[in-house]
Design a protein around this motif. Structure first.
Motif, PDB file in Angstrom:
ATOM      1  N   GLY A   1       0.625  -1.262   0.095  1.00 55.11           N
ATOM      2  CA  GLY A   1      -0.025  -0.109   0.023  1.00 55.11           C
ATOM      3  C   GLY A   1       0.413   0.853   0.284  1.00 55.11           C
ATOM      4  O   GLY A   1       2.065   1.678  -0.610  1.00 55.11           O
ATOM      5  N   TYR A   2      -0.067   2.301   0.204  1.00 51.17           N
ATOM      6  CA  TYR A   2       1.384   3.849   0.403  1.00 51.17           C
ATOM      7  C   TYR A   2       0.390   4.822   2.013  1.00 51.17           C
ATOM      8  O   TYR A   2      -0.822   4.377   2.127  1.00 51.17           O
ATOM      9  CB  TYR A   2       1.001   4.405  -0.605  1.00 51.17           C
ATOM     10  CG  TYR A   2      -0.271   4.478  -1.258  1.00 51.17           C
ATOM     11  CD1 TYR A   2      -1.663   5.546  -0.662  1.00 51.17           C
ATOM     12  CD2 TYR A   2      -1.380   3.722  -2.110  1.00 51.17           C
ATOM     13  CE1 TYR A   2      -2.873   6.465  -0.811  1.00 51.17           C
ATOM     14  CE2 TYR A   2      -3.189   4.108  -2.169  1.00 51.17           C
ATOM     15  CZ  TYR A   2      -3.385   4.820  -1.099  1.00 51.17           C
ATOM     16  OH  TYR A   2      -5.254   5.296  -2.019  1.00 51.17           O
TER      17      TYR A   2
ATOM     18  N   GLN B   1      -2.520   2.610   3.634  1.00 46.09           N
ATOM     19  CA  GLN B   1      -4.023   2.202   2.905  1.00 46.09           C
ATOM     20  C   GLN B   1      -3.725   0.378   1.995  1.00 46.09           C
ATOM     21  O   GLN B   1      -2.796   0.721   1.288  1.00 46.09           O
ATOM     22  CB  GLN B   1      -4.692   3.391   1.766  1.00 46.09           C
ATOM     23  CG  GLN B   1      -5.607   2.745   0.768  1.00 46.09           C
ATOM     24  CD  GLN B   1      -6.455   3.254   1.904  1.00 46.09           C
ATOM     25  OE1 GLN B   1      -6.789   4.666   2.378  1.00 46.09           O
ATOM     26  NE2 GLN B   1      -7.564   2.643   1.479  1.00 46.09           N
TER      27      GLN B   1
ATOM     28  N   LEU C   1      -3.623  -1.963   0.037  1.00 53.60           N
ATOM     29  CA  LEU C   1      -3.998  -2.865  -1.099  1.00 53.60           C
ATOM     30  C   LEU C   1      -4.827  -4.194  -1.409  1.00 53.60           C
ATOM     31  O   LEU C   1      -5.278  -4.114  -1.978  1.00 53.60           O
ATOM     32  CB  LEU C   1      -3.246  -2.400  -2.620  1.00 53.60           C
ATOM     33  CG  LEU C   1      -2.840  -0.474  -2.776  1.00 53.60           C
ATOM     34  CD1 LEU C   1      -2.229  -0.532  -3.604  1.00 53.60           C
ATOM     35  CD2 LEU C   1      -4.116   0.088  -2.994  1.00 53.60           C
TER      36      LEU C   1
ATOM     37  N   GLU D   1      -7.894   0.661   6.581  1.00 58.32           N
ATOM     38  CA  GLU D   1      -5.735   1.301   6.728  1.00 58.32           C
ATOM     39  C   GLU D   1      -5.864   1.181   7.830  1.00 58.32           C
ATOM     40  O   GLU D   1      -6.679   0.983   8.684  1.00 58.32           O
ATOM     41  CB  GLU D   1      -6.424   3.495   6.361  1.00 58.32           C
ATOM     42  CG  GLU D   1      -6.927   3.654   5.600  1.00 58.32           C
ATOM     43  CD  GLU D   1      -7.402   5.440   5.630  1.00 58.32           C
ATOM     44  OE1 GLU D   1      -6.876   6.240   4.356  1.00 58.32           O
ATOM     45  OE2 GLU D   1      -7.999   5.258   7.121  1.00 58.32           O
TER      46      GLU D   1
ATOM     47  N   SER E   1       3.292   5.587  -3.062  1.00 54.95           N
ATOM     48  CA  SER E   1       2.000   6.122  -3.555  1.00 54.95           C
ATOM     49  C   SER E   1       0.734   5.597  -4.415  1.00 54.95           C
ATOM     50  O   SER E   1       1.865   3.719  -4.257  1.00 54.95           O
ATOM     51  CB  SER E   1       2.488   7.061  -4.414  1.00 54.95           C
ATOM     52  OG  SER E   1       2.747   6.647  -5.422  1.00 54.95           O
ATOM     53  N   LYS E   2      -0.199   5.222  -4.800  1.00 55.20           N
ATOM     54  CA  LYS E   2      -0.919   4.276  -5.172  1.00 55.20           C
ATOM     55  C   LYS E   2      -0.295   4.018  -6.263  1.00 55.20           C
ATOM     56  O   LYS E   2      -0.231   2.720  -7.282  1.00 55.20           O
ATOM     57  CB  LYS E   2      -2.576   5.126  -5.510  1.00 55.20           C
ATOM     58  CG  LYS E   2      -3.035   4.184  -5.849  1.00 55.20           C
ATOM     59  CD  LYS E   2      -5.324   4.676  -5.904  1.00 55.20           C
ATOM     60  CE  LYS E   2      -5.540   3.658  -6.365  1.00 55.20           C
ATOM     61  NZ  LYS E   2      -7.429   3.952  -6.286  1.00 55.20           N
ATOM     62  N   GLU E   3       0.679   4.511  -7.224  1.00 58.99           N
ATOM     63  CA  GLU E   3       0.706   4.390  -8.299  1.00 58.99           C
ATOM     64  C   GLU E   3       2.410   3.697  -7.711  1.00 58.99           C
ATOM     65  O   GLU E   3       2.824   3.048  -8.914  1.00 58.99           O
ATOM     66  CB  GLU E   3       0.836   5.736  -8.742  1.00 58.99           C
ATOM     67  CG  GLU E   3      -0.429   6.013  -9.925  1.00 58.99           C
ATOM     68  CD  GLU E   3      -1.186   6.741  -8.700  1.00 58.99           C
ATOM     69  OE1 GLU E   3      -2.416   7.287  -8.497  1.00 58.99           O
ATOM     70  OE2 GLU E   3       0.024   7.321  -7.858  1.00 58.99           O
TER      71      GLU E   3
ATOM     72  N   PRO F   1       3.171   1.739  -5.052  1.00 58.58           N
ATOM     73  CA  PRO F   1       3.083   1.577  -3.670  1.00 58.58           C
ATOM     74  C   PRO F   1       4.196   0.247  -2.851  1.00 58.58           C
ATOM     75  O   PRO F   1       5.483  -0.031  -4.368  1.00 58.58           O
ATOM     76  CB  PRO F   1       1.811  -0.033  -3.530  1.00 58.58           C
ATOM     77  CG  PRO F   1       2.088   0.074  -5.074  1.00 58.58           C
ATOM     78  CD  PRO F   1       2.608   0.953  -6.131  1.00 58.58           C
TER      79      PRO F   1
END
Length: 203
Positions: A79-80, A104, A106, A130, A169-171, A173
């Motif tokens: 996650g991130y 967060q 994923l 989370e 980040s989400k992009e 992780p």
């Protein structure tokens, strides 16, 4: 001569019957293996090999419940970070602000993780997919954790791992390993609390 032959024949029959009885007795008993010294060494080597997979399982999750809603074990998550500004708890004036980190998640296909999140719904240190992992202080993630084994203690994530988490980040992780020691008690928690005792990199 005739008498000697008869005795010999009778003795031979007794030996033969005794042998048959002995074979039948052994057949009905469980076999007890006789291990030679070199075989014992092989067994020891085999035991060592059986231990190795556990040592190599650092990439695997072992998160579980004790059946009473208390979770413990390791959880591998990808996650991130999501940073939230928090005020010092139970403070009324000149309160210190904290930058709290929620991780967060994923990969939420784990049932035990879903059970943990659901069981802690409304908790300040758990959100929707989370997991709270602490506060950022001088670019290092710092947190408190309470456990039956160690009690309430303060911990710090390594400088390198803190940077990896905060830069992800989400992009892009990051995958980390969270480990929770069993905690069956309950108490008030400081602002930078985390439900997890250890936060480690998989590398």
């Amino acid at each position: 001569m005739k008498k000697i032959s008869t005795i010999s024949f009778v003795m031979l029959g007794i030996v033969f019957l005794a042998g048959c009885g002995q074979q039948q007795l052994i057949k009905n008993q469980p076999l007890t293996p006789v291990i030679a010294p070199n075989v014992q060494q092989s067994a020891s080597a085999s035991e060592t090999q059986q231990v190795q997979p556990a040592a190599e399982s650092k990439n695997q999750s072992s998160f579980q419940s004790d059946g009473q809603g208390n979770f413990y074990g390791a959880l591998v998550v990808t996650g991130y970070p999501v940073l939230i500004s928090e005020l010092e708890p139970f403070c009324e004036e000149n309160c210190e602000k904290f930058s709290y980190v929620f991780f967060q998640v994923l990969n939420t296909d784990s049932k035990v993780l879903s059970d943990f999140l659901g069981g802690n719904e409304g908790n300040s240190f758990v959100g929707d997919k989370e997991l709270g992992i602490g506060c950022v202080k001088s670019k290092i993630i710092t947190y408190f954790n309470d456990s039956d084994k160690l009690g309430m203690k303060e911990y710090k994530v390594s400088t390198e791992l803190s940077k990896k988490i905060l830069d992800s980040s989400k992009e892009k992780p990051v995958t980390i390993k969270l480990e929770r020691l069993l905690f069956t008690g309950g108490s008030g928690a400081p602002a930078c609390y985390s439900h997890f005792t250890y936060i480690n990199s998989l590398e």
